[in-house]
Enzyme design. Structure first.
Site, mmCIF file in Angstrom:
data_model
loop_
_atom_site.group_PDB
_atom_site.id
_atom_site.type_symbol
_atom_site.label_atom_id
_atom_site.label_comp_id
_atom_site.label_asym_id
_atom_site.label_seq_id
_atom_site.Cartn_x
_atom_site.Cartn_y
_atom_site.Cartn_z
ATOM 1 C CB SER A 276 -0.954 -0.041 1.201
ATOM 2 O OG SER A 276 -1.945 0.950 1.093
ATOM 3 C CG ASP B 11 -7.265 -2.806 -2.663
ATOM 4 O OD1 ASP B 11 -7.823 -1.974 -1.931
ATOM 5 O OD2 ASP B 11 -6.026 -2.973 -2.668
ATOM 6 C CG HIS C 90 -5.852 -2.360 0.842
ATOM 7 N ND1 HIS C 90 -5.214 -1.913 -0.297
ATOM 8 C CD2 HIS C 90 -5.241 -1.717 1.882
ATOM 9 C CE1 HIS C 90 -4.281 -1.042 0.030
ATOM 10 N NE2 HIS C 90 -4.268 -0.914 1.336
#
Length: 249
Positions: free
Chosen positions: A101, A198, A228
């Site tokens: 991320s 996600d 995610h």
């Protein structure tokens, strides 16, 4: 659980870390926004690296986990600086960066700052430029006015009851560290992993990153139904595979 070691940075921050000795190239895990080094992916990859005899480093940015500082006082530039200090002080030789991320954004900044130390990059739901393209772009006018006037707002987190504190400094510093606006040459293999379910990072972001980077060996794997976190056993196996492709046999 083993207590972390600590590294004092030139900026006066104290970073908690766990380092596993082993063969190079080493693997460095870079966590996400408001995440820490005790997450599933970080600990799984540490055990995987240890079983291979591979050097491995995981750490907490300042304001995260067991490191010093308050989260709301930090920004992308600070956390990239933390990562650069950790890699410089705690690793030897070439490294494969694994960015989850926000960690994917940090990894890209490190590739620009330490080109001689990076030999491969794995992005897991990489989120480059998210403070501008996801946060600021989605804020209503009253939210933007509050950030600029009061200096901060709080937005809900999709993971627990604690809201995210978004500061004016985070937004403005993010603009100083954008990586998708200018040419970005990555002279090493890149593997991007992205789940289609996600809700934090869109598939379009992964496609944009793949298209933007100047890289002779870049591949994007889309995983149907992955969210995610990307922490299910089959997801973790894909992360292992991606890293293995960038390490000597």
């Amino acid at each position: 659980m083993t207590a972390p070691a600590y590294l004092d940075t030139p900026q006066g921050r104290r970073l908690a870390y766990h380092r596993t000795d082993g063969a190079g190239p080493g693997v460095v895990f870079l966590g996400g926004f408001m995440s820490d080094m005790t997450g599933t992916k970080a600990q799984h990859l540490e055990a995987w690296a240890r079983a291979r005899g591979q050097a491995f480093l995981r750490f907490d940015y300042s304001g995260h986990g067991q490191s010093s500082g308050a989260f709301a006082e930090g920004c992308i530039g600070d956390w990239a600086q933390d990562a650069e200090t950790a890699i410089t002080a705690l690793t030897d030789g070439p490294q494969v960066l694994v960015g989850s991320s926000m960690g994917g954004w940090i990894a890209l900044l490190l590739a620009r700052a330490l080109p001689e130390r990076v030999v491969g990059l794995v992005g897991i739901a990489a989120a480059p430029d998210f403070t501008e393209d996801s946060m600021w772009a989605s804020f209503a006018e009253d939210q933007r006015a509050t950030i600029m006037g009061a200096g901060r707002i709080e937005i809900p987190s999709g993971y627990d009851d604690s809201p995210y504190t978004i500061t004016r400094r985070l937004i403005e510093d993010g603009r100083e560290n954008l990586v998708l606006r200018d040419p970005l040459r990555l002279p090493f293999p890149v593997r991007l992993l992205q789940g289609t379910a996600d809700e934090d990072v869109e598939v379009a972001t992964a496609l944009r990153l793949l298209d933007h980077i100047d890289c002779a060996d870049a591949r994007l794997t889309l995983v149907k139904g992955a969210d995610h976190r990307f922490s299910e056993p089959d997801n973790l196996a894909l992360v292992e595979q991606a890293i293995s492709e960038l390490l000597p046999a």
